[in-house]
Design an enzyme around this catalytic site. Structure first.
Site, PDB file in Angstrom:
ATOM      1  N   ASN A   1       0.864  -1.188   0.000  1.00  0.00           N
ATOM      2  CA  ASN A   1       0.000   0.000   0.000  1.00  0.00           C
ATOM      3  C   ASN A   1       0.895   1.231   0.000  1.00  0.00           C
ATOM      4  OD1 ASN A   1      -2.858  -1.117   0.436  1.00  0.00           O
ATOM      5  ND2 ASN A   1      -1.591  -2.219   1.919  1.00  0.00           N
ATOM      6  N   GLU A   2       1.125   1.731  -1.195  1.00  0.00           N
ATOM      7  CA  GLU A   2       2.055   2.848  -1.387  1.00  0.00           C
ATOM      8  C   GLU A   2       1.350   4.166  -1.056  1.00  0.00           C
ATOM      9  OE1 GLU A   2       5.002   2.210  -1.724  1.00  0.00           O
ATOM     10  OE2 GLU A   2       5.484   0.718  -3.242  1.00  0.00           O
ATOM     11  N   PRO A   3       2.135   5.261  -0.947  1.00  0.00           N
ATOM     12  CA  PRO A   3       1.505   6.564  -0.717  1.00  0.00           C
ATOM     13  C   PRO A   3       0.347   6.791  -1.689  1.00  0.00           C
ATOM     14  CG  PRO A   3       3.874   6.777  -0.650  1.00  0.00           C
ATOM     15  CD  PRO A   3       3.597   5.352  -1.028  1.00  0.00           C
TER      16      PRO A   3
END
Ligand code: F6R
Length: 653
Positions: A177-179
């Site tokens: 879950n990236e920025p």
């Protein structure tokens, strides 16, 4: 290197074994324990998982575990395997759900998370095959959405996750879950952040071979777990740990969503915790027992915070900024200001090898012997000039007997077209000089052919790696010669641990240590300079540094070693904090110019190096900016205004 060795003060340490002690300061919004020993912390996490599994066994229930891959949980898995073999821990009642998998990714690829999990856990325990769940990177794209829904439903159908193990990426990702990930996100296909892709080159060799996407459980899926362990090891995680733990909840740092969870336990080693406020500036968050070194840090902090030079700080400045106790400790502000100012002044010297014939009581280096034997260790072939080129030049100019030793070949960081250029040259030169081009021609053809192939192999051929290593050797020789080092003082160690042909390196063995020990014994240096830069993303600097320390320790007892001082410099990535610097070498504009020229000899690393890190500037620009910044910081504290400065910390055994 453990941070505790270099830090000037100690900070609140929490024992992971007494959980209720795990303190959180006002600023910390996640329960975090700083652990001295990562292995012990992993044993603790594993013991918690084991207790859960056993408890569930007694109740005839299944334990549902959310698992992560990557470096962070490896020791937890090792301990679980040990508990299985030595303690009879069975995994028959365990169901696992892994966080993520690259997309696309074949399950049998050595780079898949399926392979990782088999290798590090599943093949060594008695978990039933059907209880293992890992996102499927083999699916055709049109089936991914259904799969994600099914994965999410299956977790729920199993009763939800009892525990979720997490690492944290340098982007602040948990799972992938990236920025920009939403707090309500569930299992889905995501795009990887460039920093994550860069970090993954550790396994994939080349950045272009890293899949751009992944299937990951979402923030919501993770947050539904009844208990979460977040593990963070090493200095490269320090900035993101601080943001995750102290920063506001935000999509920009997905790990901050954990702050909304009721049962999260963060385990961080001292290096990963080193940017936390309670470590960096403990007086801001708690009552501290003042020591001289803490006082020094606090005065620098206050001066920087108020943008007031040290000697101009008033009692009121101290009082208004929560430092009343420090005044009580020090007596009065004026005395304290002068004391800290003097201590900092004494770190500044234009004589990195000591100033001959002077009283050296307050100098960072000894005056005698006037001519010192020096070894500068450079992990890669360009770290010497990038990180301490100005100091290197001064040591040579001031007449010391300077050796430079390149620890690794650096052969993975050269582009194929550079090789072609050099081999063409060798072929043509051969034809001119020896009037024969056959052998070189043959190799040229081989290299050209190889560079044209659509390489999916993770490793260059031996010939290609040799050529790349030679290119870097030539560049390093040119730079060292430019600095003024005689040819017989330039050493290429080619330490074997590096020669995997991949970003991921081997472990240090006797062969590596022997190379270091032989050189040390031959030179018997008074000074050793080494890269103590632990934020190097590939970890080579740390391995190289640890090896030097190990070699020096093994040589303990030799007469010269008592007189041998180890100075640490930092690499391209990061400078020492001001309060830790023990020797600062001012550089004039012309010193800086010369340093830049030495760096320019490393042509294969210019313009677009293969491994630039997440910083668009070239190496010479980064180091110049950094050296300017160090000088600017000293200037702001009230010291002489220099153009630039290189900084060092002495390693204490
Ligand atoms: C792995 C995962 C990632 C990693 C993170 C840290 O399944 O989802 O979030 O936990 O990138 O990686 P390491 O542990 O290798 O530093």
């Amino acid at each position: 290197m453990s941070k505790s060795i270099t830090r000037l003060f100690s900070f609140p340490m929490v024992s992971i074994l007494t959980k209720k002690d795990a303190s959180s300061t006002m600023l910390e919004r996640l329960r975090l324990s700083i652990v001295k020993d990562k292995i012990e912390a992993c044993r603790y996490a594993a013991s918690e998982l084991a207790a859960l599994i056993r408890q569930k066994q007694q109740r005839n229930e299944m334990a549902v575990l959310g698992l992560a891959t990557g470096e962070s949980p490896v020791e937890v898995y090792r301990e679980l395997i040990r508990l299985h073999h030595e303690d009879g821990l069975s995994f028959k009642n365990v169901i696992t759900f892994n966080l993520d998998e690259y997309y696309p990714m074949q399950k049998n690829s050595a780079l898949s998370y399926h392979h990782f999990m088999r290798n590090h856990l599943f093949d060594h325990i008695d978990i039933p095959e059907e209880s293992i769940n890992i996102p499927d990177g083999e699916l055709p794209i049109e089936k991914v959405e259904d799969f994600c829904r099914y994965y999410e439903e299956k977790i729920d159908a199993c009763g939800g996750l009892d525990v979720q193990l997490l690492g944290i990426g340098r982007t602040g990702h948990i799972g992938f879950n990236e920025p920009g990930s939403h707090r309500e996100s569930v299992t889905r296909l995501v795009k990887l952040h460039p920093i994550t892709i860069m970090d993954a080159t550790r396994e994939f060799l080349r950045e272009d071979l890293v899949p751009r996407r992944a299937i990951t459980m979402g923030i919501k899926s993770i947050s539904k777990a009844r208990k979460v362990f977040l593990l963070a090891w090493g200095e490269k995680k320090a900035p993101i740990v601080r943001e995750a733990v102290e920063g506001p909840v935000s999509e920009d740092i997905p790990a901050t969503f954990l702050q909304n969870h009721e049962n999260v336990e963060v385990l961080a080693d001292e290096d990963a915790a080193s940017d936390l406020t309670r470590v960096r500036t403990p007086w801001v968050v708690s009552v501290v027992n003042w020591t001289d070194s803490l006082a020094k840090s606090a005065v620098i902090w206050l001066s920087q915070k108020l943008s007031i030079p040290i000697l101009k700080l008033t009692e009121e400045d101290y009082r208004k900024n929560g430092l009343n106790d420090l005044l009580a400790y020090a007596g009065d502000a004026l005395k304290l200001n002068v004391k800290i100012f003097d201590a900092l002044q004494h770190t500044i010297t234009g004589w990195p090898g000591g100033k001959p014939g002077t009283d050296d009581t307050d100098r960072p280096e000894r005056a005698s012997p006037a001519r010192k034997r020096v070894i500068i260790f450079s992990p890669h072939p360009d770290d010497d000039v990038i990180s301490m080129g100005g100091t290197y030049l001064k040591l040579v100019e001031q007449g010391h007997d300077v050796h430079v030793a390149y620890q690794t070949s650096g052969n993975i960081a050269v582009a194929d077209d550079d090789v072609i250029r050099f081999v063409e040259f060798a072929r043509d030169m051969n034809a001119v000089v020896a009037n024969t081009s056959n052998a070189a021609n043959e190799k040229y053809g081989e290299i050209l052919e190889y560079s044209k192939t659509n390489k999916t192999d993770l490793m260059d051929t031996h010939l290609m790696r040799t050529a790349k290593g030679l290119i870097r050797k030539g560049e390093a020789t040119a730079a060292a010669r430019y600095v003024g080092t005689p040819g017989d003082h330039i050493h290429f160690l080619n330490m074997p641990f590096y020669e995997t042909g991949m970003v991921k390196k081997g472990v240090i063995g006797d062969g590596d240590l022997d190379l270091l020990k032989n050189l040390l014994e031959m030179v018997k240096p008074h000074q050793v300079f080494a890269a103590g830069d632990l934020r190097d993303p590939h970890g080579t600097h740390k391995i190289c540094f640890d090896a030097i320390v190990a070699a020096l320790k093994q040589l303990k007892g030799e007469s010269w070693i008592e007189e041998c001082w180890l100075w640490m410099y930092r690499g391209a990535w990061h400078e020492w904090p001001l309060d830790e610097i023990e020797m600062a070498i001012p550089l004039s504009p012309s010193d800086l110019q010369k340093k830049r020229k030495a760096i320019f000899k490393h042509q294969s690393q210019k313009d677009t190096p293969l491994f630039p890190g997440n910083d668009p500037r070239e190496f010479w620009q980064r180091t110049e900016d950094r050296n300017h910044e160090t000088a600017r910081m000293y200037d702001k504290l009230g010291f002489t205004e220099y153009e630039a400065m290189e900084a060092f910390v002495r390693y204490k055994f």
